[in-house]
Every structure is written in structure tokens, then in C-alpha cells.
Design a protein around this motif. Structure first.
Motif, mmCIF file in Angstrom:
data_model
loop_
_atom_site.group_PDB
_atom_site.id
_atom_site.type_symbol
_atom_site.label_atom_id
_atom_site.label_comp_id
_atom_site.label_asym_id
_atom_site.label_seq_id
_atom_site.Cartn_x
_atom_site.Cartn_y
_atom_site.Cartn_z
ATOM 1 N N VAL A 2 0.929 -1.115 0.107
ATOM 2 C CA VAL A 2 0.128 0.284 -0.028
ATOM 3 C C VAL A 2 0.511 1.655 0.091
ATOM 4 C CG1 VAL A 2 -1.487 -1.229 1.488
ATOM 5 C CG2 VAL A 2 -0.177 0.060 2.336
ATOM 6 N N TYR B 261 0.176 5.498 0.936
ATOM 7 C CA TYR B 261 -1.121 6.609 1.217
ATOM 8 C C TYR B 261 -0.313 7.713 1.415
ATOM 9 C CZ TYR B 261 -3.211 3.072 3.438
ATOM 10 O OH TYR B 261 -4.238 1.242 3.620
ATOM 11 N N LEU C 9 3.856 1.022 5.287
ATOM 12 C CA LEU C 9 2.446 0.630 5.433
ATOM 13 C C LEU C 9 1.497 2.185 6.117
ATOM 14 C CD1 LEU C 9 2.989 -2.444 5.782
ATOM 15 C CD2 LEU C 9 3.243 -1.454 3.235
ATOM 16 N N SER C 10 1.535 2.562 6.916
ATOM 17 C CA SER C 10 1.383 3.689 7.555
ATOM 18 C C SER C 10 0.872 4.923 6.444
ATOM 19 C CB SER C 10 2.051 3.823 8.720
ATOM 20 O OG SER C 10 2.938 5.599 8.360
ATOM 21 N N HIS C 11 -0.742 5.842 7.628
ATOM 22 C CA HIS C 11 -0.574 6.991 6.617
ATOM 23 C C HIS C 11 0.229 8.104 6.696
ATOM 24 C CE1 HIS C 11 -4.984 5.646 5.652
ATOM 25 N NE2 HIS C 11 -4.606 4.958 6.202
ATOM 26 N N TYR D 253 1.538 -0.446 10.826
ATOM 27 C CA TYR D 253 0.722 -1.288 10.547
ATOM 28 C C TYR D 253 -0.862 -0.700 9.499
ATOM 29 C CZ TYR D 253 0.106 -5.618 7.210
ATOM 30 O OH TYR D 253 0.446 -6.462 6.219
ATOM 31 N N TRP D 254 -1.059 -0.139 8.715
ATOM 32 C CA TRP D 254 -1.809 0.639 8.511
ATOM 33 C C TRP D 254 -1.931 2.045 9.468
ATOM 34 C CZ3 TRP D 254 -4.888 -4.209 7.459
ATOM 35 C CH2 TRP D 254 -4.315 -4.957 5.794
ATOM 36 N N ARG E 130 -4.884 -0.480 13.461
ATOM 37 C CA ARG E 130 -4.632 -0.785 11.974
ATOM 38 C C ARG E 130 -4.833 -0.024 10.953
ATOM 39 N NH1 ARG E 130 -1.408 -6.186 10.762
ATOM 40 N NH2 ARG E 130 0.026 -6.388 12.539
ATOM 41 N N SER E 131 -5.546 1.182 12.106
ATOM 42 C CA SER E 131 -6.090 1.934 11.124
ATOM 43 C C SER E 131 -6.166 3.179 11.732
ATOM 44 C CB SER E 131 -7.504 2.014 11.624
ATOM 45 O OG SER E 131 -8.091 1.718 13.001
ATOM 46 N N THR F 96 -9.372 -3.954 10.227
ATOM 47 C CA THR F 96 -8.206 -2.509 9.450
ATOM 48 C C THR F 96 -9.006 -1.651 8.726
ATOM 49 O OG1 THR F 96 -8.610 -3.531 7.863
ATOM 50 C CG2 THR F 96 -7.035 -3.870 9.172
ATOM 51 N N THR G 2 -10.740 2.301 7.896
ATOM 52 C CA THR G 2 -10.408 3.577 9.033
ATOM 53 C C THR G 2 -11.686 4.139 8.584
ATOM 54 O OG1 THR G 2 -7.794 3.984 8.073
ATOM 55 C CG2 THR G 2 -9.676 5.949 8.245
ATOM 56 N N LYS H 226 -11.506 -3.914 3.618
ATOM 57 C CA LYS H 226 -10.488 -3.764 4.884
ATOM 58 C C LYS H 226 -10.140 -2.166 5.073
ATOM 59 C CE LYS H 226 -6.840 -6.772 4.940
ATOM 60 N NZ LYS H 226 -7.527 -7.081 6.904
#
Length: 553
Positions: free
Chosen positions: A107, A109, A148-150, A199-200, A242-243, A293, A295, A338
Motif C-alpha cells: 500500500v 498512502y 504501510l502507515s498513513h 501497519y496501516w 491498524r487503522s 483495519t 479507517t 479492509k
């Protein structure tokens, strides 16, 4: 001390709207969102029988490939695949390519702020690219692991996290904060006590603090630019987060959901120096196994989030004010949502909810919600003709209501109501002899769409013109010349630095803002803009917006 109630400062432009600067100040505290504004007013597709692709674009030859969540502006689309940033026009034509310093992970972001793209890449690198030229402005140091994070863009900084997989399901990672102008590292956070990657997950800014969390399930309160930790608060003892966070404007609160379905609500008494109060609620208290997961997206008093509970995929419709589940929409066994739902609110206040789920065929799904609804059913709005694959992508939208998403084929889909879906073969109908025609002659036949139906003609209205605003006895009367083919005129208002909101929809050629409403505007700059709407059967079509007009004080 004056209490101000401006909205959050949204730093994400995935919905195809112009980057807007919006602030919430409570006792002069600046509050900044790191979550996308996922509630739109553009007329997105609603009729599954008429919905298909305007175009599709596959960026790699491999069967499995991943795209970033696209950023859609009024004229261009930015998307990363592998080690390349692609720039498309709104018709899907490639304008240019930019080779990046590293490839994206599964992913990406990406953020778009003030004409610059901030792109998290593998190896824990962030690259800043000037969107208009493709010029690389800076590349951060590598923090290791996957990105993988925002990202959170706040007060001249860029922050995010990395993740590395350890034995079993454990992770570790680094949270970093960079100077947005230079890419220099301002500080990093690692803890021997709170071990876990990002992670996300994401973060947000409030006052002079940054707040973030991750797989360790702990909320970290950190100074924005200095290496100072103000507090560490437990969100969950038994799960990871994870959101990303989402701002609840009505309650002046931040919410985040753990991957075991705990809704955590953060509030503050007075100023940024106070410790946050954390309220926790289990969304599925009787379920044996939950994974979340997604958001959450908030519209008014309702929270929407994807989930999987006891093997069934679903979208939660949660009543924030009464703290209870209004209902869930089941998506199917193993069909976990997800990604984050997208909400399109029509002129009657009806919410059209759009989402994907992580199972074949990798399509686009929707349902309709109203404040009074106690149930809804999922509708498959679009299913790929050939490019079928699992899907973790959130849906984004352009200003014209076109929906964009990708699945794991690495195909970007531009979805709208169309005469013919571009990913399906065009079938030429066999001419049908007319019963009244002479022998050997045929009657011309309209070409049906790919569902076999003759498309309905849609008439688009013209913009309203000659807009005037005159103040009289405390009220303000707005007049205009109605656009050609318009059945209604929508009036939108912008107060200070808040985002545009719909004020009214009228059939005539004038509207009066009440004295009470005008009093609430005192001391603020207020602008209006109008657009025309026309209902064609069940479909609404809209003109562009008029130029904005400042209301008299």
C-alpha cells in the motif's frame, strides 16, 4: 478567552477536491486531521444497470500488482505503481512518468499538499516530488522496513511509521517526524516497552502535540518538532491498531478502531496540555473473532467502518450519539471490508456508501443509508469484466462524481454511469425489421449498453448566472437567473476557512437567509456559490459551480 469552532485542517486530497485548509480551534487550539475527508456532495453513480468504466489503466505486466490510493485533482490523477509515479489526465491518458528513489510496498498512502506529493516508499523512505514538474525536492533517510502507515502533514512536518515483521504475528517499527521543507529528520520514536510497528495506522495533530499509535496499541503524545514524549496511554491491552484516526466534529473528538473491534474515543477538557480522556466500546461484544483495519468515515452522527466478525464481512453503521450499532450490512462470507468507506450525500440528505472488499471479483459495492434506516442491502455497483482479483483499495472520487479504485491486478478503474463500459466488448445489435416497413428495409436501432438496456438520455443543466446578494432588515436575499434546463438550484456557503456546505436547494430564482442565520455569521467572511441540478428519471445531473460571491456584512 473566545471559543472558536472551525473545522479540522484536512491535509489529504484523495477525493479529487482542491486541497483545502480547515482549522478547528477550541480555546485557540489548532486541530489537524490526518484522515481523508471521505464525505462528498458530488453526484456519484447509483444505478448498477448503467454503471461501468469510463476507462481502465493497468501499469504493470505482472498478474499481481499494487497501486497507491490515487490522488485526483481537477485536471490530473497521480498514482504510484512499483518505482514509478504516473500522472494521468482525467480521461486516463498518461501525461508523464517520474522514476522514484525506491518502490512502494503493498500500500502507499501518498499525500498532496500545497502542490507537493509526499510519497512513503520501501525501506522506510519518504520522497517529496513537485507535482506540476515531477522534480524531486528531497528524499528522507531510510528508517528500514516497510512504509504501510498513513502520513500526517502538520505545522511544517511530515510524520509516519515503518513496520518490520518478526516471529509469529509480532512487529516492530520506527515512528519518525521530518521537516516538510527539507526532509531532515526532526525526531524518531522507538520504545522497548511499547514494541510494535505501524501497519496501516496513522496519527493526527492537536495544538503543539502529535498523537499516533500502532501495533503496540498505545497512544503516544509527542511534541511536534522536539524529541519530547508527553504521555503514553493504553488504547487496548489485547489488540493492535491498524487503522487511522478520524475526527468527530460534532463531539470534538478523535476516534480510532482497534483490529479487535474496540472503538476508542479521545476527548480533552480544555487545552492541548490536558491528558486525553479515552472511552472504549466493543462494536461486536458477542463475536468470537473480529478483525477491523478499516479507517472509519463519519457523517454527522453516524460512523461507517468495514469489518469481519466470525468469518462474515460487513460494514458497520454505528450511532455515535447513542453509542450503539444501528445495523450492519453483510458483504459475504470471507468478504472483509479492509478499506475506508466513501460517502456521497445527495441533495435530499440520503447517504450513498461506497466500498470494496478483499475477495473476488474485486468489484465496487454500495448501499443507501438514511438517519432513520434500520437495515440496508448491499448492491454490486460494478464488477470487473476480466481484471478480477482481491482488493484492499479505498474508493476515491473526482469533482464530477467519477469513482476511482484499484484491485490487486494493479488496474485503476474509473467508474461512472456510462453508455458502454470500456472494459467490455462492444456488441453491435442485429437490425430488427420494422413490421410496417417494406420488404428488405430495416428500422434503425439504438445501441444498448453492456447490460442490454438502451441508455437514458441525460440533459445537463447550465450554471445559474447574474447572482446577487442584498442585505435587508437583518436578512440576506440571494437572487439569480436560473440555468437552462435546471429543475433546482443548489446554494452552498463557506464560512471563514471552513469547507463548503450546502445551504439550500430551491426550485425558484431567489432564497432568503434568515436573520438568525446571518447573526451567526457576524465577524466572519461568508461566501456563497450556486450550481444547477436536473433530475433525469432517477438520475441527477449537475452543472459546474458559479463563481463565489461574498455576502454583505
Amino acid at each position: 478567552m473566545n471559543k472558536q469552532t472551525d473545522k479540522r485542517y484536512n491535509r489529504r486530497n484523495r477525493l479529487g477536491l482542491l486541497v483545502a485548509m480547515m482549522f478547528v480551534a477550541i480555546f485557540s487550539i489548532e486541530i489537524v486531521s490526518s484522515a481523508a475527508d471521505r464525505v462528498i456532495q458530488a453526484a456519484a453513480p447509483t444505478d448498477a444497470a448503467k454503471t461501468g468504466t469510463k476507462w481502465t489503466k493497468k501499469f504493470a505486466d505482472s498478474a499481481i500488482s499494487y497501486n497507491s490510493t490515487p490522488i485526483v485533482t481537477e485536471s490530473e490523477i497521480y498514482v504510484v505503481n512499483g518505482k514509478t509515479l504516473y500522472v494521468l489526465d482525467l480521461q486516463g491518458n498518461e501525461q508523464r512518468q517520474v522514476t522514484l528513489q525506491a518502490a512502494m510496498n503493498s500500500v502507499c498512502y501518498m499525500e498532496y499538499v500545497d502542490g507537493n506529493l509526499y510519497i512513503p516508499l520501501s525501506g522506510g523512505v519518504v520522497e517529496c516530488v513537485e507535482a506540476a514538474t515531477g522534480k524531486m525536492l528531497w528524499v528522507s533517510q531510510g528508517f528500514g522496513g516497510q512504509s504501510l502507515s498513513h502520513l500526517t502533514i502538520y505545522q511544517g512536518t511530515v510524520s509516519g511509521g515503518t513496520v518490520e515483521m518478526l516471529a509469529g504475528s509480532k512487529t516492530k517499527g520506527v515512528y519518525y517526524c521530518l521537516d516538510a521543507a527539507t526532509g531532515q529528520t526532526l525526531w524518531t520514536y522507538e520504545s522497548e516497552t511499547h514494541v510494535g510497528g505501524y501497519y496501516w495506522s496513522g496519527g493526527f495533530g492537536r495544538g503543539d502535540r502529535l498523537y499516533f499509535t500502532g501495533d503496540h496499541g498505545t497512544l503516544i503524545e509527542h511534541a511536534v518538532k522536539s524529541d519530547t514524549v508527553y504521555g503514553e496511554y493504553t488504547l487496548t491491552d489485547e489488540a493492535a491498531v491498524r487503522s487511522d484516526f478520524t475526527y468527530d466534529e460534532t463531539a470534538d473528538a478523535w476516534v480510532v478502531i482497534t483490529n479487535r473491534g474496540e472503538l476508542c474515543t479521545l476527548t480533552w477538557e480544555n487545552d492541548a496540555a490536558d491528558s486525553p480522556k479515552i472511552a472504549k466500546t466493543k462494536l461486536f461484544p458477542t463475536a468470537k473473532a473480529v478483525n477491523m483495519t478499516s479507517t472509519p468515515t463519519i457523517d454527522g452522527d453516524t460512523l461507517y467502518a468495514g469489518s469481519m466478525a466470525d468469518g462474515k464481512g460487513m460494514v458497520c453503521v454505528w450511532d455515535l450519539r447513542n453509542n450503539k450499532m444501528r445495523y450492519v450490512v453483510e458483504t459475504g462470507n470471507g468478504c472483509e471490508v479492509k478499506a475506508s468507506p466513501l460517502i456521497s450525500v445527495d441533495q435530499d440528505g440520503v447517504c450513498h456508501v461506497y466500498y470494496t472488499y478483499n475477495a473476488l471479483p474485486g468489484g465496487l459495492y454500495t448501499f443507501v443509508d438514511t438517519p432513520e434506516a434500520q437495515k440496508a442491502e448491499q448492491v454490486c455497483l460494478y464488477e470487473p469484466y476480466k481484471a478480477k482479483q482481491y482488493c484492499m483499495s479505498s474508493v476515491t472520487a473526482g469533482t464530477d462524481g467519477t469513482l476511482y479504485y484499484s484491485n490487486d491486478t494493479g488496474t485503476l478503474f474509473a467508474v461512472a454511469e456510462v453508455e458502454h463500459s470500456s472494459d467490455r466488448p462492444l456488441v453491435t445489435p442485429t437490425p430488427v425489421p420494422s413490421p410496417t416497413a417494406s420488404a428488405g428495409s430495416v428500422t434503425p436501432t439504438q445501441t444498448p449498453n453492456d447490460q442490454g438496456k438502451v441508455p437514458q438520455k441525460v440533459t445537463k443543466p447550465a450554471k445559474p448566472t447574474k447572482i446577487k446578494a442584498k442585505k435587508k432588515k437583518g436578512t440576506c436575499r440571494i437572487t439569480w437567473k436560473k440555468g437552462k434546463n435546471a429543475t433546482k438550484t443548489m446554494i452552498y456557503v463557506k464560512v471563514g476557512k471552513k469547507k463548503w456546505k450546502k445551504l439550500a436547494a430551491v426550485s425558484g430564482k431567489s432564497y432568503t437567509i434568515s436573520a438568525k442565520k446571518m447573526r451567526s455569521y457576524r465577524g466572519k467572511t461568508v461566501r456563497i456559490r450556486l450550481r444547477s441540478g436536473r433530475k433525469n428519471g432517477k438520475i441527477w445531473s449537475y452543472s459546474g459551480y458559479s463563481k463565489s460571491l461574498k455576502l454583505p456584512k
